[in-house]
Scaffold this motif. Structure first.
Motif, PDB file in Angstrom:
ATOM      1  N   LEU A 265       7.351   7.601  16.301  1.00 25.19           N
ATOM      2  CA  LEU A 265       8.545   6.771  16.541  1.00 25.19           C
ATOM      3  C   LEU A 265       9.231   7.178  17.845  1.00 25.19           C
ATOM      4  O   LEU A 265       9.770   6.332  18.570  1.00 25.19           O
ATOM      5  CB  LEU A 265       9.499   6.896  15.360  1.00 25.19           C
ATOM      6  CG  LEU A 265       9.016   6.277  14.034  1.00 25.19           C
ATOM      7  CD1 LEU A 265      10.001   6.585  12.914  1.00 25.19           C
ATOM      8  CD2 LEU A 265       8.832   4.770  14.177  1.00 25.19           C
ATOM      9  N   LEU A 266       9.220   8.476  18.140  1.00 23.02           N
ATOM     10  CA  LEU A 266       9.813   8.959  19.389  1.00 23.02           C
ATOM     11  C   LEU A 266       9.078   8.385  20.595  1.00 23.02           C
ATOM     12  O   LEU A 266       9.701   7.950  21.577  1.00 23.02           O
ATOM     13  CB  LEU A 266       9.759  10.491  19.418  1.00 23.02           C
ATOM     14  CG  LEU A 266      10.244  11.160  20.712  1.00 23.02           C
ATOM     15  CD1 LEU A 266      11.726  10.889  20.933  1.00 23.02           C
ATOM     16  CD2 LEU A 266       9.984  12.660  20.680  1.00 23.02           C
ATOM     17  N   LEU A 267       7.745   8.375  20.514  1.00 23.04           N
ATOM     18  CA  LEU A 267       6.948   7.848  21.623  1.00 23.04           C
ATOM     19  C   LEU A 267       7.156   6.347  21.785  1.00 23.04           C
ATOM     20  O   LEU A 267       7.191   5.834  22.903  1.00 23.04           O
ATOM     21  CB  LEU A 267       5.469   8.159  21.371  1.00 23.04           C
ATOM     22  CG  LEU A 267       5.104   9.658  21.426  1.00 23.04           C
ATOM     23  CD1 LEU A 267       3.676   9.875  20.957  1.00 23.04           C
ATOM     24  CD2 LEU A 267       5.279  10.198  22.836  1.00 23.04           C
ATOM     25  N   VAL A 268       7.314   5.626  20.686  1.00 23.35           N
ATOM     26  CA  VAL A 268       7.583   4.184  20.761  1.00 23.35           C
ATOM     27  C   VAL A 268       8.967   3.940  21.362  1.00 23.35           C
ATOM     28  O   VAL A 268       9.164   3.031  22.181  1.00 23.35           O
ATOM     29  CB  VAL A 268       7.478   3.542  19.356  1.00 23.35           C
ATOM     30  CG1 VAL A 268       7.951   2.088  19.388  1.00 23.35           C
ATOM     31  CG2 VAL A 268       6.045   3.603  18.842  1.00 23.35           C
ATOM     32  N   GLY A 269       9.940   4.762  20.954  1.00 23.39           N
ATOM     33  CA  GLY A 269      11.283   4.656  21.539  1.00 23.39           C
ATOM     34  C   GLY A 269      11.270   4.937  23.032  1.00 23.39           C
ATOM     35  O   GLY A 269      11.991   4.282  23.810  1.00 23.39           O
ATOM     36  N   LEU A 270      10.436   5.897  23.448  1.00 22.93           N
ATOM     37  CA  LEU A 270      10.307   6.209  24.870  1.00 22.93           C
ATOM     38  C   LEU A 270       9.749   5.011  25.636  1.00 22.93           C
ATOM     39  O   LEU A 270      10.178   4.731  26.768  1.00 22.93           O
ATOM     40  CB  LEU A 270       9.386   7.428  25.038  1.00 22.93           C
ATOM     41  CG  LEU A 270       9.162   7.940  26.460  1.00 22.93           C
ATOM     42  CD1 LEU A 270      10.473   8.358  27.115  1.00 22.93           C
ATOM     43  CD2 LEU A 270       8.176   9.117  26.456  1.00 22.93           C
ATOM     44  N   SER A 271       8.832   4.281  24.993  1.00 25.26           N
ATOM     45  CA  SER A 271       8.289   3.076  25.625  1.00 25.26           C
ATOM     46  C   SER A 271       9.383   2.037  25.853  1.00 25.26           C
ATOM     47  O   SER A 271       9.421   1.369  26.901  1.00 25.26           O
ATOM     48  CB  SER A 271       7.193   2.472  24.743  1.00 25.26           C
ATOM     49  OG  SER A 271       6.070   3.309  24.689  1.00 25.26           O
ATOM     50  N   THR A 272      10.285   1.897  24.906  1.00 21.98           N
ATOM     51  CA  THR A 272      11.393   0.936  25.043  1.00 21.98           C
ATOM     52  C   THR A 272      12.304   1.331  26.206  1.00 21.98           C
ATOM     53  O   THR A 272      12.728   0.474  27.002  1.00 21.98           O
ATOM     54  CB  THR A 272      12.201   0.880  23.731  1.00 21.98           C
ATOM     55  OG1 THR A 272      11.331   0.567  22.652  1.00 21.98           O
ATOM     56  CG2 THR A 272      13.294  -0.174  23.821  1.00 21.98           C
TER      57      THR A 272
END
Length: 596
Positions: A265-272
């Protein structure tokens, strides 16, 4: 994944479920990606029309601009809604094909495992505990089903969605797409390292669960012994320890997953964050529009669920692999006993042992040594001997539950290994030493060996086994339900119901393995008299401890330490003044002492 190759035959069988399922996955994802583009256009429409609307402040045309703007938003909103409805419809079709396919494969696997279990010899069941066998056919199969259903479905869904989204993102702006997808390689590396831990811990959990199931099953079966010896607290402590070991193994897996999911989830948030930052610079440069940023944010959010599911799918695959490995271990086992090539034929009842030797492989105990004897059709033969002399082993070898190490057993002059096994056993009535009754009514327990049977035949079998009057004393008579292993009945009643189950088959050969030990002398005499009428002209073999039971036998075999020490009629053996006479005198003394 090598263990999961076993499932390829099932995938081939249900290929016409998989093909439309994959088609529905692709179509549903296409209708899932298009709304992002529509939202991008709608966002551009909003930003542009807000500026135009401001320019017409104070003019009548402002209301016209507002109406056009409202209808346009309603139009785009309706398109998005319709697209998502269509996507939902295809998602329904996707689940109806791939998930239903997994249920069919689960059904096939359970049937295959159960059928294979039945083919394996008695030695297999001596070496493996019941709880572990049950766990492989239930819990392990369920974990494999989660792989062939949800795991494959979500894996295909994720792959198709990734391809569609990545293609769409690069078609808009390659630089922004690259930065958005930058965290994904890190995610792949994390998954690679976590997979090994998940696999190892899954195997530990399954092994511990089998151990726990075996413990519970055994304790429930022996509950009377536990209560008799007041060992409830002791068994409760052991269960707590077993359960604690299972909990610790499960918690180890949970800890790995607890770290895994937040990281994703952290990596997906970083993508955003990268999308907004890099996209903002691109808008300032004029490379893209603000609507493209909105489109990319939708794409990233669409990737959030598949990426989080990636960890769950990985777990399912690893656990399925561990479970399939356990299933394959048993499915790859071949039975020690194979039916002979001879055609099915009617048995006359001649049995011959020639220099037979047998050793139990699991214990190394040599049960029989150079045993030779001959039983003619229609004879009543008794086998007697001290505990551990090999009497039950003889019965099991006659039924071909085991094969001899050396020597030969013949039926009507044909080697037993060549005889059609199902046909032979169907013509033999076998009452084992350890009586087993099913959790069913008495009628069905007696009729177990036959497909079609009348009530009169059941009643006659019960009469011949001297249990009819006991059954009639029950309120529901033959419809009386028995508890597990026939716990409702007394020991003698269980033995007699088991005898009735053998007699109703009208067998050509009848083998009693010490099954009259729990009945009184009068009932025993009644059963033997009935047996003489029922088995007239047929072969009867009676294993017993009491000499009074076997006096009238045509031939008596006396076993001693796995060898035939003496054989003959009662009078002949008494005149030998050997082991048989010694046993006879000891039993007479015991009866005299009881009468005092």
């Amino acid at each position: 994944m090598k263990h999961l190759r076993f499932l390829n035959k099932h995938f081939y069988k249900y290929k016409w479920w998989i093909v439309p399922g994959v088609f529905f996955v692709i179509i549903s994802n296409i209708f899932g990606v298009i709304p992002a583009q529509v939202i991008g256009h709608a966002f551009n429409l909003i930003t542009e029309n807000i500026q135009i609307y401001g320019l017409f402040t104070g003019f009548e045309r402002q209301q016209i601009i507002y109406d056009i703007f409202s209808y346009s938003l309603l139009y785009f909103g309706s398109i998005v809604l319709i697209l998502y409805l269509i996507r939902g419809l295809f998602l329904f079709f996707m689940r109806q094909t791939l998930i239903l396919m997994s249920r069919h494969i689960e059904f096939d696997m359970k049937n295959e495992i159960y059928a294979h279990y039945q083919k394996l010899s008695l030695g297999f069941y001596r070496r493996n505990n019941t709880g572990d066998l049950m766990n492989r056919a239930t819990e392990d199969v369920n974990r494999v089903r989660m792989y062939v259903g949800p795991a494959i479905m979500y894996a295909i869904n994720t792959l198709v969605l990734f391809l569609l989204i990545i293609t769409s993102m690069y078609s808009v702006n390659a630089k922004l797409a690259t930065f958005c997808l930058l965290p994904l390689p890190v995610l792949v590396i994390i998954i690679y390292f976590v997979n090994t831990q998940i696999n190892n811990k899954s195997e530990q959990i399954q092994e511990q669960l089998s151990s726990l199931s075996s413990f519970v099953q055994e304790r429930f079966s022996g509950i009377r012994v536990i209560k008799s010896y007041v060992r409830e607290d002791y068994t409760r402590e052991i269960f707590a320890n077993e359960s604690s070991a299972y909990k610790n193994s499960s918690m180890g897996l949970v800890r790995v997953q607890a770290l895994f999911y937040p990281t994703m989830l952290l990596l997906v948030g970083l993508s955003t964050i990268l999308t907004v930052y890099i996209g903002g610079e691109q808008v300032i440069d004029g490379s893209i529009t603000a609507g493209n940023i909105a489109e990319f944010i939708v794409y990233v959010n669409q990737l959030t669920f598949p990426v989080t599911m990636l960890g769950w799918v990985t777990t399912l695959i690893q656990r399925a692999s561990a479970s399939q490995k356990r299933i394959n271990e048993f499915l790859e086992l071949q039975s020690d006993i194979h039916t002979g090539d001879d055609p099915a034929r009617e048995v006359s009842g001649n049995i011959k042992f020639e220099h037979v030797n047998f050793t139990y492989q699991d214990t190394g105990i040599k049960a029989l040594q150079d045993v030779s004897f001959d039983i003619k059709a229609g004879q009543f033969v008794a086998i007697i001997g001290r505990t551990g002399s090999g009497k039950s082993t003889l019965a099991n070898l006659m039924m071909r539950m085991y094969d001899t190490d050396s020597g030969q057993i013949s039926i009507d002059g044909n080697p037993l290994k060549n005889v059609n096994l199902n046909s032979f056993r169907d013509q033999v009535g076998f009452v084992p030493q350890e009586v087993f009754l099913f959790s069913d009514n008495i009628k069905n327990n007696i009729a177990f060996g036959l497909d079609e049977v009348t009530d009169l035949e059941i009643e006659n079998a019960a009469r011949n086994a001297a249990v009819y009057h006991n059954i009639m004393d029950f309120e529901l008579k033959f419809d009386t339900m028995l508890g597990e292993r026939g716990i409702t009945l007394s020991g003698g009643q269980k033995q007699r119901v088991s005898i009735a189950r053998a007699l109703i088959k009208e067998p050509k050969i009848l083998i009693f393995d010490d099954c009259l030990s729990a009945v009184d002398t009068k009932t025993e005499e009644e059963i033997l008299n009935n047996l003489g009428n029922v088995m007239k002209g047929k072969t009867s073999i009676l294993i017993a401890h009491r000499i009074s039971t076997i006096k009238k036998a045509d031939k008596i075999l006396v076993l001693e330490e796995g060898r035939i020490a003496e054989q003959g009629t009662h009078d002949e053996l008494i005149n030998l003044h050997g082991i048989y006479e010694e046993m006879y005198q000891n039993q007479l003394l015991e009866e005299e002492n009881k009468s005092l």
